[in-house]
Design a protein around this motif. Structure first.
Motif: not given
Length: 316
Positions: A87-88, A91, A118-123, A125
């Motif tokens: 994910v890192e 992002l 894309h908005q879901q990506l930061k949270d 897993e």
């Protein structure tokens, strides 16, 4: 006579052998095997059979994460949509992305795929053994529907050969930009049913994708560096048949999506009859020393050059 030993797409391989045996005077006993050992060993296998390369080699092409790493190593990531194993890293990707496809590294056929905004990506897993692949929005739609294609590639005796036809699969619902709906983006169940909203047919049957195979030549040449280890495992009696999934774009070009080292060759009657069986027929013809006019040499020697050394004489 040409003999076939297969545990996948058996009917299509047998039809290919029947075509060759009825059209040519095959004087030698030539044994051809397409045997995926995931389902068990071939009890009739002989060392001199024309057969698949070892799974330990082709698994590197089957693995989406391994392919992504190889693309990055050789600086040819642009052939595929941006692909990441964390994910890192996703992002940190600088180009705008509306949606991400979460794909199990070793599964195919849409199994296990998720689509997230894309908005879901930061949270998000990322599940173990999965990759993140950026969604493409400049799609070459057909009748307003998302189209995904496949081309067939033979790796044999150090060479790469592209078949002159492919297929196109149209998803059922109309395409919606930015949609994370599985039925819009991924689901293709029911393509074998003539009444299904999902359509599977030859690429040449749509004006938009008539040149799909020609368009695939450039990216195929570009990924030759990641095919080298597999090519080293091929020989006059060792080969692999790849199914490369491609995405037609609205500018007429194509983007590769994934490589299937052991693709599904059982489709509807139209594709089986006019694509899969002819591909097998032409590939086998080339490997046993006959001329093939439907396989384009991307790299490597001409068909038949080394086969005579194996069988002693052409015998055909």
């Amino acid at each position: 006579m040409l003999q076939i030993f297969a545990n996948r797409a058996v009917a299509q391989f047998n039809k290919a052998a029947s075509t060759i045996n009825s059209s040519y005077d095959v004087k030698e006993n030539i044994r051809f095997s397409y045997w995926c050992k995931f389902y068990g060993e071939n009890p009739d296998e002989q060392a001199t059979d024309i057969q698949l390369i070892d799974a330990s080699v082709y698994n590197a092409l089957e693995s989406k994460s391994s392919v992504a790493k190889q693309l990055k190593k050789h600086g040819i990531e642009d052939v595929f949509p941006a692909t990441f194993t964390s994910v890192e890293d996703a992002l940190a990707h600088k180009d705008p992305v509306d949606i991400w496809f979460v794909k199990p590294s070793h599964l195919s056929g849409g199994r296990g795929i998720q689509v997230i905004a894309h908005q879901q990506l930061k949270d998000f897993e990322l599940p173990k053994f999965n990759i993140l692949q950026a969604g493409i929005e400049n799609l070459g739609l057909i009748d307003g529907r998302k189209a995904v294609g496949r081309v067939y590639v033979l790796l044999w005796n150090g060479g790469v050969y592209l078949f002159d036809e492919g297929f196109i699969l149209l998803h059922g619902p109309k395409y919606q930009k930015g949609s994370t709906d599985y039925s819009v983006q991924v689901d293709h169940k029911g393509y074998e049913d003539t009444n299904s909203a999902v359509t599977l047919t030859l690429a040449s049957e749509y004006k938009e994708t008539k040149g799909l195979v020609d368009k695939a030549k450039t990216p195929l040449r570009k990924i030759l560096p990641i095919l080298q280890d597999t090519l080293k495992a091929t020989s006059p009696t060792r080969y692999i048949m790849l199914g490369i999934d491609v995405m037609p774009l609205d500018n007429g070009e194509v983007k590769f999506i994934e490589i299937n080292a052991i693709p599904n060759f059982n489709h509807n009657a139209n594709v089986n009859t006019h694509l899969n069986t002819p591909f097998f027929t032409e590939a086998i013809k080339g490997m046993i020393g006959l001329r093939s006019d439907r396989l384009t040499k991307i790299t490597g020697s001409a068909f038949g050059d080394s086969v005579r050394k194996v069988f002693g004489k052409k015998g055909l």
